[in-house]
Design an enzyme around this catalytic site. Sequence first.
Site, mmCIF file in Angstrom:
data_model
loop_
_atom_site.group_PDB
_atom_site.id
_atom_site.type_symbol
_atom_site.label_atom_id
_atom_site.label_comp_id
_atom_site.label_asym_id
_atom_site.label_seq_id
_atom_site.Cartn_x
_atom_site.Cartn_y
_atom_site.Cartn_z
ATOM 1 N N ASP A 163 6.682 60.278 74.644
ATOM 2 C CA ASP A 163 6.710 59.512 73.403
ATOM 3 C C ASP A 163 5.613 58.618 73.152
ATOM 4 O OD1 ASP A 163 8.466 58.322 71.351
ATOM 5 O OD2 ASP A 163 9.063 56.604 72.580
ATOM 6 N N SER A 164 5.844 57.866 71.966
ATOM 7 C CA SER A 164 4.803 56.560 71.887
ATOM 8 C C SER A 164 4.944 55.629 72.613
ATOM 9 C CB SER A 164 5.131 56.217 70.343
ATOM 10 O OG SER A 164 5.927 55.840 70.279
ATOM 11 N N CYS A 170 9.995 62.312 70.913
ATOM 12 C CA CYS A 170 9.667 61.411 69.914
ATOM 13 C C CYS A 170 10.139 62.311 68.617
ATOM 14 C CB CYS A 170 8.087 61.005 70.048
ATOM 15 S SG CYS A 170 7.731 60.200 68.673
ATOM 16 N N GLU A 197 10.388 47.993 70.607
ATOM 17 C CA GLU A 197 9.558 47.987 71.824
ATOM 18 C C GLU A 197 9.221 46.615 72.466
ATOM 19 O OE1 GLU A 197 8.259 51.330 72.685
ATOM 20 O OE2 GLU A 197 6.582 50.567 73.889
ATOM 21 N N CYS A 200 15.102 58.397 65.590
ATOM 22 C CA CYS A 200 14.138 57.995 66.367
ATOM 23 C C CYS A 200 14.633 57.570 67.801
ATOM 24 C CB CYS A 200 13.582 56.552 65.883
ATOM 25 S SG CYS A 200 12.423 55.791 66.661
ATOM 26 N N HIS A 207 13.835 55.527 69.922
ATOM 27 C CA HIS A 207 13.970 54.099 70.106
ATOM 28 C C HIS A 207 15.040 53.661 69.930
ATOM 29 C CE1 HIS A 207 9.617 54.053 70.748
ATOM 30 N NE2 HIS A 207 9.553 52.707 71.331
#
Length: 267
Positions: free
Chosen positions: A12-13, A75, A155, A185, A187
Site C-alpha cells: 500500500d502507500s 490499496c 496516516e 480506501c 485507510h
Amino acid sequence: MPTTNAPIGIFDSGLGGLTVAKAIQELLPHEQIIYFGDTMHMPYGDKHKHDLIGYTEQIVEFLLRHNVKMIVIACNSASANCASHLREHYHTQVEIQGVIRPILDEVIRQEYKHIGIIGTQATMDSGIYEEILKEKKQNIHIQALATPKLAPMIEEQMSKGHYNDEIISDYLTQFTNIEALLLACTHYPLIKEKVQTYFNNKVSILDNSNYMAQAVQDYLKESNQLAKAKQGDHQYFVSHKTENFVKAASLFFGKSINVQEENIFAQ
Ligand code: DGL
C-alpha cells in the site's frame, strides 16, 4: 519457484494496507507476510496513473526478490490504476490480486439497491467501482464521492488519535438514503467506528479487508499453496521510515512492530 511456505507480499502507500494484512493474518495464521508501505510517495490518491505504475512495478520487483507466492495490492488507488498493467506484465511470475473485486462480489451478493462509495481521487476518477457494478448489476443506484482529505489525515493522525470529525462529517453529510457505504480506501477502516456512529449504525459499512482475506484464502486453497505450518515472522518495510509510522503500526497490531526502511526507488 516459490513453495507453499513462501510468504505473501502485500503493499500500500502506507498504513492502510495493514488493515488487509491483519485480516489475512487472522484468517490464515500459518502464512507469513512481507509488507511494503510506500510512505515516500504517500498519498497515492493524488498521483497520476503513470507514476503509480512506475512505483508499483518497483514494489512488485522488491516483493519478487523476497520470493513471494502471491501479491495483494492492498490499496484501492493502485488496484484501480495499476492492477491490469501489473497482472499483464508479471502473470508468468506471480499471482497479483487487487482489493476491488472481492468487496464488489459482496455488494452483488447482498443485492443492495442504493449504495455510497468513498475513496481517493485516483480511485474515484478511475470509475472502476461503478463500471464493474453496472456491468454486473443493472438496477443499482451508486453515489460515489472522492474524499481526498481522509487518507492523509488518517496516516498522520492514527498514532495520535486526533481525527478531525468535521472533515469526516462534511463528506458523509452528502449521502442520503443509502443502505451501504463502501470504504473504497484501505485507510478508511481505521475510522470505521466514526463512520458507523455518524450513520447511527443504520447503514452497513463495508471495507475491503475481510473480503480480500477470503479471496486470498480461496486462491491459495484452489492452487494448493496454503502454508501447512506457521512460517517465519511477518516483515514490514517502508520506503521512508518515520516514528509516526512505527508508532501507528504498533498501535494497530497492539504490539511492537519492527519496521525496516528500504528505499527501493534509490537508483
Ligand atoms: N490506502 C490507499 C487506497 O486504498 C491509498 C491512500 C493514499 O495513499 O492516498 O487507496
